[in-house]
Design a protein around this motif. Structure first.
Motif, PDB file in Angstrom:
ATOM      1  N   SER A  80    -104.275 -53.440 127.485  1.00 52.49           N
ATOM      2  CA  SER A  80    -104.538 -52.528 126.382  1.00 52.49           C
ATOM      3  C   SER A  80    -104.496 -53.259 125.034  1.00 52.49           C
ATOM      4  CB  SER A  80    -103.515 -51.392 126.374  1.00 52.49           C
ATOM      5  OG  SER A  80    -103.682 -50.574 125.240  1.00 52.49           O
ATOM      6  N   THR A  81    -105.427 -52.917 124.166  1.00 54.86           N
ATOM      7  CA  THR A  81    -105.458 -53.511 122.817  1.00 54.86           C
ATOM      8  C   THR A  81    -104.756 -52.621 121.790  1.00 54.86           C
ATOM      9  OG1 THR A  81    -107.614 -52.489 122.366  1.00 54.86           O
ATOM     10  CG2 THR A  81    -107.605 -54.723 123.296  1.00 54.86           C
ATOM     11  N   TYR A  82    -104.293 -51.436 122.232  1.00 52.75           N
ATOM     12  CA  TYR A  82    -103.627 -50.515 121.315  1.00 52.75           C
ATOM     13  C   TYR A  82    -102.303 -51.107 120.836  1.00 52.75           C
ATOM     14  CZ  TYR A  82    -101.393 -46.265 119.568  1.00 52.75           C
ATOM     15  OH  TYR A  82    -100.753 -45.336 118.784  1.00 52.75           O
ATOM     16  N   GLU A  83    -102.051 -51.036 119.538  1.00 52.33           N
ATOM     17  CA  GLU A  83    -100.821 -51.582 118.966  1.00 52.33           C
ATOM     18  C   GLU A  83     -99.755 -50.491 118.855  1.00 52.33           C
ATOM     19  OE1 GLU A  83    -101.740 -53.372 115.259  1.00 52.33           O
ATOM     20  OE2 GLU A  83    -103.095 -54.873 116.119  1.00 52.33           O
ATOM     21  N   GLY A  84     -98.529 -50.896 118.785  1.00 54.41           N
ATOM     22  CA  GLY A  84     -97.451 -49.946 118.542  1.00 54.41           C
ATOM     23  C   GLY A  84     -96.399 -49.884 119.626  1.00 54.41           C
ATOM     24  N   TRP A  85     -96.736 -50.281 120.849  1.00 51.23           N
ATOM     25  CA  TRP A  85     -95.775 -50.292 121.941  1.00 51.23           C
ATOM     26  C   TRP A  85     -95.922 -51.610 122.686  1.00 51.23           C
ATOM     27  CZ3 TRP A  85     -92.749 -46.249 121.208  1.00 51.23           C
ATOM     28  CH2 TRP A  85     -93.292 -45.087 120.660  1.00 51.23           C
ATOM     29  N   LEU A  86     -94.880 -52.033 123.340  1.00 49.78           N
ATOM     30  CA  LEU A  86     -94.962 -53.221 124.171  1.00 49.78           C
ATOM     31  C   LEU A  86     -95.908 -52.980 125.342  1.00 49.78           C
ATOM     32  CD1 LEU A  86     -91.158 -54.120 124.289  1.00 49.78           C
ATOM     33  CD2 LEU A  86     -92.933 -55.332 123.001  1.00 49.78           C
ATOM     34  N   SER A  87     -96.522 -54.027 125.846  1.00 50.50           N
ATOM     35  CA  SER A  87     -97.422 -53.903 126.989  1.00 50.50           C
ATOM     36  C   SER A  87     -96.637 -53.601 128.264  1.00 50.50           C
ATOM     37  CB  SER A  87     -98.224 -55.186 127.162  1.00 50.50           C
ATOM     38  OG  SER A  87     -99.074 -55.401 126.051  1.00 50.50           O
ATOM     39  N   ASN A  88     -97.366 -53.142 129.283  1.00 48.75           N
ATOM     40  CA  ASN A  88     -96.742 -52.732 130.548  1.00 48.75           C
ATOM     41  C   ASN A  88     -95.644 -51.703 130.289  1.00 48.75           C
ATOM     42  OD1 ASN A  88     -97.520 -55.887 131.188  1.00 48.75           O
ATOM     43  ND2 ASN A  88     -97.909 -54.493 132.899  1.00 48.75           N
ATOM     44  N   SER A  89     -96.019 -50.647 129.545  1.00 49.44           N
ATOM     45  CA  SER A  89     -95.058 -49.633 129.112  1.00 49.44           C
ATOM     46  C   SER A  89     -95.465 -48.234 129.546  1.00 49.44           C
ATOM     47  CB  SER A  89     -94.933 -49.624 127.581  1.00 49.44           C
ATOM     48  OG  SER A  89     -94.440 -50.824 127.093  1.00 49.44           O
TER      49      SER A  89
END
Length: 266
Positions: free
Chosen positions: A21-30
């Protein structure tokens, strides 16, 4: 198979952020529960993916069933970050007492967890923050042996000293929690201050009470980490002479020292 437990919660408040995911704001694999999303930046999920290593739930007391499902599927064994807190639009699920959740967390292991954020009030608008009662955390923290960052908002209990040799950052905030569920006791604070933290770099504690409770701040935690500490911030009502003692111990060694909000008993 879709999980009926998760479907009790609004579809736009159970989200998944993959490693792609390229969405910002949360850590990946979340997984992110309890935060509404708009314009579909992240997909809604009906089950918790087995590959997650970061988990956020802002349903407060309503997080219990979700966490139970997570533990039943063994996902706790791979978690590296865990946030359990509150967002005000989820007030109907309960937000004052997390004791039942703490009992659940105390029943299992989090062998890879590095960061634990518990009781945070996530404000989306300018509202008054609420700090809950977190219950007994003695065995909860014992189940997180690799923990490096600990952030607790609200009152809690310890029944003995804890052993977290990897801990680097500790942040404790208890702000008028006794209005509903009591405060951090003198005994609990002392257990915390005498605990085994061998690599502590940052320590912040803010204790605000309506009943003028005066705390004693055991300096063991500072003396044992004097060569590693980079930041110490203390706020609350403490015994007379606390500020001077801390300055004597810490000022020559700690880069960031914030003691201005200490109130001392006369």
């Amino acid at each position: 198979m879709n999980n009926p437990i998760l479907r009790k919660y609004p579809s736009n408040k159970r989200l998944y952020k993959s490693s792609d995911s390229t969405y910002e704001g949360w850590l990946s694999n979340s997984c992110i529960f309890g935060m509404a999303h708009h314009n579909d930046p992240l997909p809604s999920i009906d089950r918790i993916p087995s590959d997650i290593i970061n988990f956020y739930s802002f349903f407060a007391e309503g997080s219990y069933d979700i966490l139970s499902n997570l533990i039943e599927n063994g996902i706790n064994e791979n978690l590296e970050h865990l946030t359990i807190g509150f967002e005000h639009n989820n007030a109907k699920y309960g937000y004052k007492d997390y004791s039942k959740i703490s009992e659940l967390l105390a029943s299992t292991k989090f062998p890879k967890l590095k960061s634990f954020e518990y009781g945070i009030d996530f404000l989306l608008v300018n509202e008054e923050q609420y700090y809950p009662h977190l219950g007994d955390l003695t065995n909860v923290l014992a189940n997180m042996p690799l923990l490096e960052e600990l952030d607790l908002s609200g009152s809690f209990k310890l029944q003995k000293k804890i052993d977290l040799k990897n801990i680097k950052k500790i942040y404790i905030l208890d702000y008028y929690t006794e209005i509903s569920n009591g405060i951090i006791s003198k005994e609990t604070l002392n257990y915390l201050m005498e605990s085994n933290f061998e690599n502590l770099e940052e320590f912040e504690v803010s204790l605000t009470s309506d009943n003028n409770l005066t705390y004693y701040l055991n300096e063991s935690i500072f003396r044992n980490n004097i060569d590693k500490l980079k930041c110490v911030a203390v706020d609350g009502r403490f015994e007379k002479g606390t500020k001077d003692r801390l300055i004597t111990i810490l000022k020559p060694n700690v880069e960031k020292l914030i003691l201005d909000e200490i109130e001392e008993d006369k």
